[in-house]
Design an enzyme around this catalytic site. Structure first.
Site, PDB file in Angstrom:
ATOM      1  CB  CYS A 281      -0.887  -0.245   0.795  1.00 24.10           C
ATOM      2  SG  CYS A 281      -2.174   1.541   1.336  1.00 24.10           S
TER       3      CYS A 281
ATOM      4  NE  ARG B  98       2.658   0.488   3.412  1.00 18.08           N
ATOM      5  CZ  ARG B  98       3.576   0.216   3.785  1.00 18.08           C
ATOM      6  NH1 ARG B  98       4.407  -0.264   5.073  1.00 18.08           N
ATOM      7  NH2 ARG B  98       4.543   0.133   2.313  1.00 18.08           N
TER       8      ARG B  98
ATOM      9  CD1 TRP C 279      -7.187   8.439  -1.762  1.00 16.03           C
ATOM     10  CD2 TRP C 279      -7.759   8.940   0.346  1.00 16.03           C
ATOM     11  NE1 TRP C 279      -5.948   9.495  -1.026  1.00 16.03           N
ATOM     12  CE2 TRP C 279      -6.717   9.100   0.745  1.00 16.03           C
ATOM     13  CE3 TRP C 279      -8.782   8.828   2.256  1.00 16.03           C
ATOM     14  CZ2 TRP C 279      -5.854  10.054   1.112  1.00 16.03           C
ATOM     15  CZ3 TRP C 279      -7.914   9.658   2.526  1.00 16.03           C
ATOM     16  CH2 TRP C 279      -6.378  10.291   2.509  1.00 16.03           C
TER      17      TRP C 279
ATOM     18  CD  GLU D  87      -5.975   2.195  -6.198  1.00  8.63           C
ATOM     19  OE1 GLU D  87      -6.500   2.482  -5.985  1.00  8.63           O
ATOM     20  OE2 GLU D  87      -5.847   0.474  -5.658  1.00  8.63           O
TER      21      GLU D  87
HETATM   22  N1  ARG Z   1      -7.353  -1.623  -6.640  1.00  6.82           N
HETATM   23  C1  ARG Z   1      -8.457  -1.794  -6.580  1.00  6.82           C
HETATM   24  C2  ARG Z   1      -9.372  -1.067  -7.804  1.00  6.82           C
HETATM   25  O1  ARG Z   1      -8.901  -0.984  -8.163  1.00  6.82           O
HETATM   26  C3  ARG Z   1      -8.617  -1.131  -5.167  1.00  6.82           C
HETATM   27  C4  ARG Z   1      -7.010  -1.295  -4.482  1.00  6.82           C
HETATM   28  C5  ARG Z   1      -7.521  -1.153  -3.045  1.00  6.82           C
HETATM   29  N2  ARG Z   1      -7.057   0.665  -3.265  1.00  6.82           N
HETATM   30  C6  ARG Z   1      -7.027   1.732  -2.404  1.00  6.82           C
HETATM   31  N3  ARG Z   1      -6.423   3.118  -2.609  1.00  6.82           N
HETATM   32  N4  ARG Z   1      -7.390   1.556  -1.733  1.00  6.82           N
HETATM   33  O2  ARG Z   1     -10.266  -1.398  -7.382  1.00  6.82           O
END
Ligand code: ARG
Length: 372
Positions: free
Chosen positions: A78, A81, A241, A246
């Site tokens: 992560c 953090r 968030w 992602e």
């Molecule tokens: N990578 C995952 C997604 O795209 C989420 C994982 C957690 N991500 C976060 N920013 N807390 O759905």
């Protein structure tokens, strides 16, 4: 007549010894990091007695909150953090019925979504007990779409259980909760007011909205087991968030996910005749820009990868000042767009430690198998 007394020397089963060790390590860590936590020796006696008598013990609410926050701090993959201390911990350990768990998962999404100002939240449901595993959430996040190839299994299972939805683009899958390995899972449709979503548009291309893309606001991971001091909480969904990449690079861009780079390239009239034209790279940037722009305009928290990268570097420095190392997995920390343009690319990290606890542990395909 003389009765002979047989003396049984009781050996502690190894599982109990492991539990006692894990408990002791955790209670001592809590005491050393939280000066207000009181005398650990007294608490340790209590914990040992409970483990000897029942094979497990109960965390105080303060221990639970500390444990969950440190589990986040320990998450080597992560990048986000820096704010581990601010994790909101919802103590729902009294809940084990699937109906109650589902209801509180929806409430989790409302609390976390907070009208767009996202809050990192974990909801902790009943722990496993010796011989009595607790309920599991099936599916990797509280919110997932039926047409996301990544959700194929959950979709199939939902249909098997009788779910009729999933016919439109971006239909939200129902939550699947299984009370015990020998029980059929239950499915629960997510209420609309629990699912905050953002329709995607592009700041400079009005045609982009026509692609009909959207994404949800709260990434709430639900398939990891929270382990604290030897106690396993298999239902402990947590969220932070989103970092834009992602969604923009992976969820929408990956060839085995929504695979949208060709459609975006077409929209922007990019020449896709040769890989060397870098049309995929350019499409990725447009897609990522659209994600960040749309969330921002909708008033929904999201971070760009440059900001999140420098926050992570600050996190490492702050942890160093507290005498702690920051185990990190380079291949997960470096963002999947313009990696080398971020500071996190140009360095190495303390290697992830599989033994580090408290931790959010990964489960395999079988939600009832032990996590690691
Ligand atoms: N990578 C995952 C997604 O795209 C989420 C994982 C957690 N991500 C976060 N920013 N807390 O759905």
């Amino acid at each position: 007549m003389r009765l002979q007394r047989t003396v049984f020397t009781r050996r502690r089963p190894p599982a109990l010894t492991a539990k006692l060790d894990a408990a002791e390590t955790f209670i001592r860590q809590f005491a050393s990091e939280d000066p207000e936590s009181g005398d650990p020796e007294r608490r340790l006696r209590e914990v040992r007695a409970a483990v000897e008598a029942h094979g497990t013990y109960e965390h105080t609410p303060e221990e639970l909150a500390f444990g969950a926050r440190v589990a986040w701090r320990n998450a080597a993959r992560c990048i986000g953090r820096l704010y581990w201390r601010s994790l909101v911990v919802r103590d729902l350990r009294h809940l084990r019925h699937p109906d109650d768990i589902a209801e509180q998962c929806f409430e989790h999404l409302r609390v976390a979504g907070n009208g767009g100002r996202l809050r990192p939240v974990v909801s902790v449901f009943a722990p496993d007990r010796p011989g009595r595993p607790a309920a599991r959430l099936l599916g990797e996040q509280l919110v997932r779409y039926a047409d996301d190839p990544r959700s194929e299994k959950r979709l199939a299972l939902a249909r098997e259980l009788g779910w009729k939805g999933g016919k439109e683009d971006f239909d939200v899958l129902p939550l699947l909760v299984q009370a015990a390995p020998d029980r059929s899972p239950e499915f629960y449709e997510l209420p609309d007011d629990a699912v905050l979503e953002v329709p995607l548009r592009h700041p400079h291309h009005s045609g982009f909205a026509g692609l009909g893309l959207r994404w949800y606001a709260v990434p709430a991971v639900s398939d990891m087991t929270l382990e604290i001091g030897g106690v396993s909480y298999p239902a402990a969904p947590f969220n932070g968030w989103y970092m834009g990449t992602e969604i923009g690079s992976r969820n929408l861009g990956d060839a085995d996910r929504y695979d949208l780079l060709p459609a975006v390239a077409a929209l922007f009239d990019l020449d896709t005749a040769s890989d060397r034209n870098l049309w995929r790279d350019r499409a990725l940037v447009e897609l990522n820009l659209a994600v960040l722009h749309s969330f921002q305009e909708a008033g929904v928290t999201i971070a760009d990868h440059h900001t999140e990268s420098s926050r992570f570097i600050s996190h490492i420095e702050r942890e160093r000042r507290h005498g702690r190392s920051v185990p990190a997995d380079w291949s997960w920390i470096v963002p999947p767009l313009s990696g080398s343009a971020t500071a996190v690319f140009h360095r190495s990290y303390d290697p992830p430690d599989a033994e580090l606890r408290p931790a959010f542990l990964r489960r395999g395909a079988d939600p009832w198998a032990p996590a690691s």
